[in-house]
Design a protein around this motif. Structure first.
Motif, PDB file in Angstrom:
ATOM      1  N   THR A 310     -12.263 -37.807 -11.911  1.00  9.32           N
ATOM      2  CA  THR A 310     -12.736 -37.427 -11.984  1.00  9.32           C
ATOM      3  C   THR A 310     -13.132 -38.129 -10.784  1.00  9.32           C
ATOM      4  N   MET A 329      -7.767 -28.846  -6.080  1.00  4.54           N
ATOM      5  CA  MET A 329      -8.173 -29.361  -7.206  1.00  4.54           C
ATOM      6  C   MET A 329      -7.714 -28.636  -8.173  1.00  4.54           C
ATOM      7  N   HIS A 340     -14.284 -28.347 -14.520  1.00  2.00           N
ATOM      8  CA  HIS A 340     -13.895 -29.337 -13.692  1.00  2.00           C
ATOM      9  C   HIS A 340     -15.052 -28.825 -11.896  1.00  2.00           C
ATOM     10  N   VAL A 344     -18.041 -30.950 -10.729  1.00  2.00           N
ATOM     11  CA  VAL A 344     -18.629 -31.139 -10.049  1.00  2.00           C
ATOM     12  C   VAL A 344     -19.655 -31.163  -9.245  1.00  2.00           C
ATOM     13  N   ASP A 415      -4.168 -31.807 -11.397  1.00  2.00           N
ATOM     14  CA  ASP A 415      -4.408 -32.832 -13.185  1.00  2.00           C
ATOM     15  C   ASP A 415      -3.653 -32.557 -14.084  1.00  2.00           C
ATOM     16  N   GLY A 594      -9.605 -32.943 -21.130  1.00  2.00           N
ATOM     17  CA  GLY A 594     -10.225 -32.312 -20.259  1.00  2.00           C
ATOM     18  C   GLY A 594     -11.608 -31.427 -20.846  1.00  2.00           C
TER      19      GLY A 594
END
Length: 739
Positions: A310, A329, A340, A344, A415, A594
């Motif tokens: 990532t 993404m 995510h 991020v 992803d 994830g």
């Protein structure tokens, strides 16, 4: 060029409509060419000629003998209660000894007419004992019409290799063999797809010769010659398809994206509290080099769970934002998209606060877009995308809807490729003014050969070091049926982890709200049935959570998570777990991809034999993400000797995802390599095995790249074009197109 007419001939013209229908419906064979490419699975040897005096037990033998006598008996049986059952007993002799042959039921009529006393014939079958006498049951036989038939006939018939074909109940192998013998002369007209220089350079036989040898071999060397040649055909034609695909990509225009010297990327790197691993730096360089070119990047980034993919993807996104573009993404689920987005924003800090008070000088906006967002938030997000205010967008396939417009889309990061349809990737790619660059990430380790075939149109980068500070994970198999006290101990271990301030996952194969319909549950089972444990439906989240809360984990805070919950409920459960408010999360595989909770140290996988090897490895990667060591317990009721247990032992014994993915592939076969990747459907590869034939695939890739570079349209190789058209029927053509 004229498509080989003989091989294009529909089967019903050659074999009649009834046989053709069965072949089309059950084996997917429609033309003479299809049938010629339906290769034997293995070969049976009729056995060398044996004298009756020294027949070995339980072996296939071939004997030449004369019929001494033949008697037809009738008897009563469960199938023929009125004494209508028939048994033909034939005694044969070759001068050295005697042997009895038996035929039953409808099988008696032909031999009763043909095997008359004095008749000489060859007989082939497996020797068994009945009433302390040697016998052959239902042997194959070939009559020898007179004594002038020389020993040669006998020798060649006895030594023949009998091809056994992948067959169906409606069409036995010997009927297929007969049909293939009928069309075999057409093999002479097969146009060779391999360039002559390649064939000669590698000492391969011609295609007509290979087809003849695989269907009618005289020796084992014939079979080897044929297989060596046909493997090359499959590898080479497949790699030509992929090489043309890569070549076409290099012809597309794209906007080069180079980060500025003191922009967002530099500011981000300066903020990082650690240094990148060598692997992360190397892969980042490969990606930045691709982004700087004027045709679209197509790169596959493989990395073990926790290898920092990532972070690498985020740096690529920041580089694109620096150059004035937008990066998106795509995540396969809302839970993952939200996660995510959170990570991020956390990693970027004030750099993610573009347009806000307190935002840093180079800051941009990081926007989340999912299907379950409220109307106002969604409108706001869409506006930020269209104006370019949002440099980074993270979301699910909601991003693909027509309404979504980008200001200047420069990079798409996908992803977990195997959960994302090609069509979706394609639709998103169409949102750029020019094709955006593409980075596909996967945490499923893919053996090199599969990367060269399934993802052969992508360049590959591998992150194989774990960042410092990741903890080891111990894995053990818990044999619940043989040793129930081991399972009791597993729950004690979970309590110990919780009392040390940590948390645990319990994973089950099924949700349990399908009205407990075992058929539905069984559909979720990834593995074929093996033994008794498979007679019950797979364990379900809702049942197991209730049993644990009332039993071994009483007093702990237990919650459930599965795919059929409302998105808001799912997110709330994940938030409580991430915040440490829940001790044990009982979930389906929604947590496979994830989910990042560093405080979770233990995982118990129920009915672990129901999951694939790579899937178990993925799940296990959810623990040991912090400083405390991880523990993964694989619970199974399968007996020790079963293949399922060996699979679990393999997972417990190694942490190397690439090694496990090889094991996984060997067990699952390749699936249809060009069709929906990894689907496990009928393979388009007939003789090529992706794992064993690594060298052939690698060499074919090189050869194909050279051929396509010299002649992208294959104008000088009509045979190869024909083979390519046959491989890329429309569905696969589209699949590659959308790659």
């Amino acid at each position: 060029m004229d498509l080989v007419p003989a091989l294009q001939e529909p089967m019903k013209k050659v074999l009649g409509p009834a046989t053709a229908k069965v072949m089309a419906e059950h084996l997917g064979l429609h033309t003479v060419g299809d049938l010629l490419h339906h290769y034997p699975r293995r070969y049976e040897e009729r056995g060398q000629l044996t004298h009756l005096a020294d027949l070995p037990m339980d072996e296939h033998v071939t004997v030449v003998a004369q019929v001494a006598d033949a008697r037809l008996h009738t008897f009563a049986s469960s199938k023929a209660p009125r004494g209508k059952g028939q048994r033909l007993e034939v005694t044969i002799t070759d001068g050295s000894g005697r042997l009895q042959l038996v035929f039953f039921g409808n099988g008696v009529h032909k031999p009763h007419k043909e095997l008359l006393p004095g008749t000489r014939a060859m007989f082939a079958g497996k020797v068994s004992v009945f009433n302390r006498r040697l016998q052959l049951a239902h042997p194959a036989y070939e009559l020898l019409r007179d004594d002038t038939e020389g020993e040669e006939t006998v020798e060649s018939w006895a030594g023949a290799l009998i091809p056994l074909y992948p067959a169906t109940a409606k069409l036995e192998s010997w009927k297929l063999a007969k049909a293939i013998q009928t069309v075999l002369p057409s093999a002479q007209e097969a146009v060779d797809p391999l360039p002559g220089s390649l064939r000669e350079g590698r000492g391969l036989v011609s295609l007509p010769e290979a087809l003849l040898k695989i269907h009618r071999p005289h020796t084992k060397a014939d079979i080897e010659d044929a297989r060596a040649r046909l493997k090359w055909d499959e590898a080479f034609v497949l790699q030509i398809a992929l090489a043309r695909r890569r070549h076409a990509e290099t012809q597309l225009p794209a906007v080069p994206r180079k980060p500025g010297p003191d922009g967002l990327l530099t500011a981000f790197d300066d903020r990082l509290p650690f240094t990148l691993t060598d692997g992360q730096q190397k892969v980042s360089r490969e990606i930045f080099d691709d982004l700087a070119t004027d045709h679209p990047m197509h790169r596959l980034l493989q990395g073990e769970v926790g290898s920092g993919k990532t972070l690498v993807a985020l740096r690529a996104m920041l580089a694109v934002v620096d150059s004035g573009g937008q990066a998106v993404m795509l995540a396969p689920t809302e839970v993952l998209a939200q996660q995510h987005h959170r990570s991020v924003v956390e990693m970027m800090g004030e750099l993610a606060e573009g347009g806000m008070l307190g935002g840093a000088e180079h800051a941009t906006k990081v926007v989340l877009l999912t299907g379950s967002m409220g109307a106002a938030a969604r409108r706001h997000a869409l506006l930020d995308l269209a104006t370019g205010e949002a440099g980074i967008v993270i979301g699910t396939h909601a991003l693909i809807e027509d309404k979504v417009q980008f200001h200047d889309l420069g990079l798409v990061v996908v992803d977990e490729q195997h959960r994302f349809g090609v069509e979706q990737r394609d639709a998103l790619r169409g949102k750029g003014k020019q094709p955006p660059h593409l980075l596909v990430m996967t945490a499923t380790p893919i053996p090199r050969t599969v990367a060269m075939t399934v993802f052969g149109d992508l360049e590959t980068s591998v992150l194989d070091q774990l960042p410092a500070g990741r903890s080891p994970i111990a894995s053990h198999v818990v044999p619940a049926a043989d040793k129930p006290h081991f399972l009791a101990r597993a729950w004690e271990r979970v309590r110990e982890e919780v009392s040390n301030g940590h948390q645990a996952y319990v994973v089950c194969p099924r949700i349990g709200d399908e009205d407990d319909d075992p058929k539905k549950g069984a559909k979720q089972s990834k593995q074929p049935p093996e033994g008794d444990a498979d007679k019950r439906p797979p364990l379900a989240v809702l049942d197991v959570a209730e049993q644990l809360a009332k039993g071994p984990l009483q007093g702990l805070k237990v919650e459930v998570l599965h795919g059929r919950m409302q998105p808001d409920d799912k997110d709330a459960v994940m938030r409580r777990f991430a915040a440490g408010e829940t001790d044990v999360l009982v979930a389906t595989t929604v947590i496979e991809v994830g989910v990042n909770v560093p405080n979770a140290t233990a995982m118990v996988i129920m009915d672990a034999d129901r999951f694939g090897v790579s899937q178990l490895h993925q799940l296990r990667g959810r623990v040991g993400r912090g400083s405390a060591p991880g523990l993964c317990l694989l619970v199974s009721e399968m007996p020790e000797a079963s293949a399922a247990r060996q699979r679990l032992n393999a997972v417990a014994s190694t942490r190397d995802g690439f090694e496990l993915s090889r094991i996984d592939l060997e067990q699952r076969r390749e699936g249809d390599v060009l069709g929906q990747a990894q689907s496990g459907a009928r393979t388009s590869l007939r003789v090529l095995a992706v794992i064993e034939d690594e060298e052939i695939i690698a060499e074919a890739r090189q050869e194909a790249a050279a051929v396509v570079a010299a002649d992208p349209e294959l104008t000088g190789l009509p045979g190869l074009r024909t083979a390519l058209e046959a491989l890329l029927d429309e569905e696969r053509e589209q699949y590659l197109e959308k790659g």
